[in-house]
Design a protein around this motif. Sequence first.
Motif, PDB file in Angstrom:
ATOM      1  N   LYS A 103       0.841  -1.201   0.000  1.00 17.28           N
ATOM      2  CA  LYS A 103       0.000   0.000   0.000  1.00 17.28           C
ATOM      3  C   LYS A 103       0.875   1.250   0.000  1.00 17.28           C
ATOM      4  N   GLY A 104       0.548   2.196  -0.892  1.00 19.99           N
ATOM      5  CA  GLY A 104       1.310   3.429  -0.990  1.00 19.99           C
ATOM      6  C   GLY A 104       2.370   3.410  -2.068  1.00 19.99           C
ATOM      7  N   ASN A 105       2.706   2.211  -2.588  1.00 24.36           N
ATOM      8  CA  ASN A 105       3.604   2.140  -3.741  1.00 24.36           C
ATOM      9  C   ASN A 105       2.845   2.554  -4.991  1.00 24.36           C
ATOM     10  N   PHE A 106       3.560   2.783  -6.084  1.00 23.09           N
ATOM     11  CA  PHE A 106       2.879   3.108  -7.334  1.00 23.09           C
ATOM     12  C   PHE A 106       3.546   2.391  -8.500  1.00 23.09           C
ATOM     13  N   TYR A 107       2.789   2.266  -9.575  1.00 22.94           N
ATOM     14  CA  TYR A 107       3.372   1.679 -10.784  1.00 22.94           C
ATOM     15  C   TYR A 107       3.431   2.739 -11.871  1.00 22.94           C
ATOM     16  N   TYR A 108       4.352   2.549 -12.796  1.00 25.39           N
ATOM     17  CA  TYR A 108       4.476   3.400 -13.978  1.00 25.39           C
ATOM     18  C   TYR A 108       4.485   2.510 -15.204  1.00 25.39           C
ATOM     19  N   THR A 109       3.829   2.979 -16.276  1.00 30.68           N
ATOM     20  CA  THR A 109       3.887   2.270 -17.543  1.00 30.68           C
ATOM     21  C   THR A 109       3.944   3.286 -18.682  1.00 30.68           C
ATOM     22  N   PRO A 110       4.658   2.985 -19.761  1.00 32.46           N
ATOM     23  CA  PRO A 110       4.581   3.846 -20.949  1.00 32.46           C
ATOM     24  C   PRO A 110       3.125   3.945 -21.385  1.00 32.46           C
ATOM     25  N   SER A 111       2.699   5.115 -21.794  1.00 32.73           N
ATOM     26  CA  SER A 111       1.280   5.296 -22.120  1.00 32.73           C
ATOM     27  C   SER A 111       1.064   6.514 -22.987  1.00 32.73           C
ATOM     28  N   GLN A 112       0.103   6.396 -23.875  1.00 29.78           N
ATOM     29  CA  GLN A 112      -0.281   7.504 -24.751  1.00 29.78           C
ATOM     30  C   GLN A 112      -1.531   8.162 -24.183  1.00 29.78           C
ATOM     31  N   THR A 113      -1.404   9.417 -23.773  1.00 25.56           N
ATOM     32  CA  THR A 113      -2.542  10.158 -23.229  1.00 25.56           C
ATOM     33  C   THR A 113      -2.593  11.538 -23.869  1.00 25.56           C
ATOM     34  N   HIS A 120       2.008   6.765 -17.637  1.00 26.73           N
ATOM     35  CA  HIS A 120       0.845   6.658 -16.753  1.00 26.73           C
ATOM     36  C   HIS A 120       1.277   6.073 -15.420  1.00 26.73           C
ATOM     37  N   VAL A 121       0.678   6.570 -14.333  1.00 25.96           N
ATOM     38  CA  VAL A 121       0.980   6.062 -12.994  1.00 25.96           C
ATOM     39  C   VAL A 121      -0.314   5.746 -12.244  1.00 25.96           C
ATOM     40  N   GLY A 122      -0.238   4.763 -11.362  1.00 25.53           N
ATOM     41  CA  GLY A 122      -1.353   4.398 -10.513  1.00 25.53           C
ATOM     42  C   GLY A 122      -0.843   4.021  -9.137  1.00 25.53           C
ATOM     43  N   ARG A 226       6.220  10.789 -15.689  1.00 26.27           N
ATOM     44  CA  ARG A 226       7.647  10.495 -15.571  1.00 26.27           C
ATOM     45  C   ARG A 226       8.308  11.334 -14.475  1.00 26.27           C
ATOM     46  N   ASP A 227       7.730  12.517 -14.175  1.00 25.40           N
ATOM     47  CA  ASP A 227       8.234  13.311 -13.056  1.00 25.40           C
ATOM     48  C   ASP A 227       8.043  12.552 -11.746  1.00 25.40           C
ATOM     49  N   VAL A 228       6.864  11.922 -11.604  1.00 20.01           N
ATOM     50  CA  VAL A 228       6.589  11.117 -10.405  1.00 20.01           C
ATOM     51  C   VAL A 228       7.515   9.906 -10.386  1.00 20.01           C
ATOM     52  N   ARG A 229       7.635   9.230 -11.513  1.00 22.70           N
ATOM     53  CA  ARG A 229       8.497   8.044 -11.609  1.00 22.70           C
ATOM     54  C   ARG A 229       9.933   8.350 -11.202  1.00 22.70           C
ATOM     55  N   ASP A 230      10.438   9.514 -11.635  1.00 22.14           N
ATOM     56  CA  ASP A 230      11.848   9.841 -11.443  1.00 22.14           C
ATOM     57  C   ASP A 230      12.126  10.709 -10.218  1.00 22.14           C
ATOM     58  N   ALA A 231      11.110  10.977  -9.402  1.00 19.39           N
ATOM     59  CA  ALA A 231      11.302  11.825  -8.222  1.00 19.39           C
ATOM     60  C   ALA A 231      12.384  11.222  -7.318  1.00 19.39           C
ATOM     61  N   PRO A 232      13.286  12.050  -6.781  1.00 20.48           N
ATOM     62  CA  PRO A 232      14.397  11.557  -5.949  1.00 20.48           C
ATOM     63  C   PRO A 232      13.967  10.731  -4.748  1.00 20.48           C
ATOM     64  N   SER A 233      12.795  11.020  -4.195  1.00 20.81           N
ATOM     65  CA  SER A 233      12.357  10.310  -2.988  1.00 20.81           C
ATOM     66  C   SER A 233      11.628   9.003  -3.308  1.00 20.81           C
ATOM     67  N   THR A 234      11.877   8.447  -4.476  1.00 25.16           N
ATOM     68  CA  THR A 234      11.284   7.160  -4.838  1.00 25.16           C
ATOM     69  C   THR A 234      12.397   6.163  -5.147  1.00 25.16           C
ATOM     70  N   LYS A 235      12.092   4.888  -4.999  1.00 27.53           N
ATOM     71  CA  LYS A 235      13.088   3.863  -5.332  1.00 27.53           C
ATOM     72  C   LYS A 235      12.408   2.655  -5.976  1.00 27.53           C
ATOM     73  N   LEU A 236      13.138   1.990  -6.829  1.00 33.46           N
ATOM     74  CA  LEU A 236      12.607   0.863  -7.585  1.00 33.46           C
ATOM     75  C   LEU A 236      12.326  -0.322  -6.672  1.00 33.46           C
ATOM     76  N   VAL A 237      11.125  -0.871  -6.835  1.00 41.52           N
ATOM     77  CA  VAL A 237      10.755  -2.110  -6.144  1.00 41.52           C
ATOM     78  C   VAL A 237      10.998  -3.300  -7.085  1.00 41.52           C
ATOM     79  N   ARG A 238      10.480  -3.173  -8.304  1.00 42.75           N
ATOM     80  CA  ARG A 238      10.679  -4.228  -9.303  1.00 42.75           C
ATOM     81  C   ARG A 238      10.255  -3.718 -10.678  1.00 42.75           C
ATOM     82  N   ASN A 239      10.788  -4.333 -11.697  1.00 42.83           N
ATOM     83  CA  ASN A 239      10.312  -4.126 -13.056  1.00 42.83           C
ATOM     84  C   ASN A 239       9.167  -5.091 -13.306  1.00 42.83           C
ATOM     85  N   ILE A 240       8.170  -4.649 -14.034  1.00 42.34           N
ATOM     86  CA  ILE A 240       7.001  -5.495 -14.305  1.00 42.34           C
ATOM     87  C   ILE A 240       7.292  -6.368 -15.530  1.00 42.34           C
TER      88      ILE A 240
END
Length: 240
Positions: A103-113, A120-122, A226-240
């Motif tokens: 809970k509180g983690n997020f995912y990122y995926t390439p996306s056309q919006t 895209h993030v969720g 991508r700003d959210v994905r690359d924010a300094p206060s985040t770290k990789l959990v896993r690649n999907i």
Amino acid sequence: MKKSFAALSFTAMLLASTSFSGASANSYSYLDEILTLQPDVSSNELMSSVEEIAKNTGEAEQQILEQIYKELKNDQAQGLAEAKSNQTSGDSGGTVSVGNSTKGNFYYTPSQTAYLDHGHVGLYYTSTTIVESVPSAGVRTISTTARKVDSSGALVKSVSTTTTNRNNAANWAYSQVGQSYSYNFATNRSTGHNGAKNCSKLIWSAYKLNGNLDLDDDGGLGVYPRDVRDAPSTKLVRNI
């Protein structure tokens, strides 16, 4: 002498008029370019945000429009550089489930919006439930098994903060379920936390309000996925 003064006055007025027209033309040029990059955002909505930012910062509207344009172009360039063969839209999936996470983690995926690859993030509301904002439904929940993404470039990240902040951020995001979608990425840092929002604004607001964290990599006028994905206060959990 009077004729000379009149001539000088007319020349000064002409120069001022020419200078003003040039500035206006540049402003409208940026506005047109921005609306081309974000065609689902109205000029009234955009300029209302620009005027508010100008009022709060003291910057000229033209400077703000130029900054928005540059941010959009940079985001577009980054999207093209990261482009994969199988991109998906924010509200339709790829072939791989995002999988479970904390809970509180997020995912990122390439996306056309909105005609641009913003990504895209969720956010994980529970280990098996995602809360996200998508064009077709606004802020919604979806199970992690049903949420399919393109595995190329998709990943899960955590936010470096307390468990309390992560839980509160996820709970706040869940409280926004039912809010409509906003295509305005360009100035979403300055729009209200409640009401219509896109995917990155949802997560940015959740952590800004719960932990005072700024999940925006470049701190610009707009918060993009991508700003959210690359924010300094985040770290990789896993690649999907």
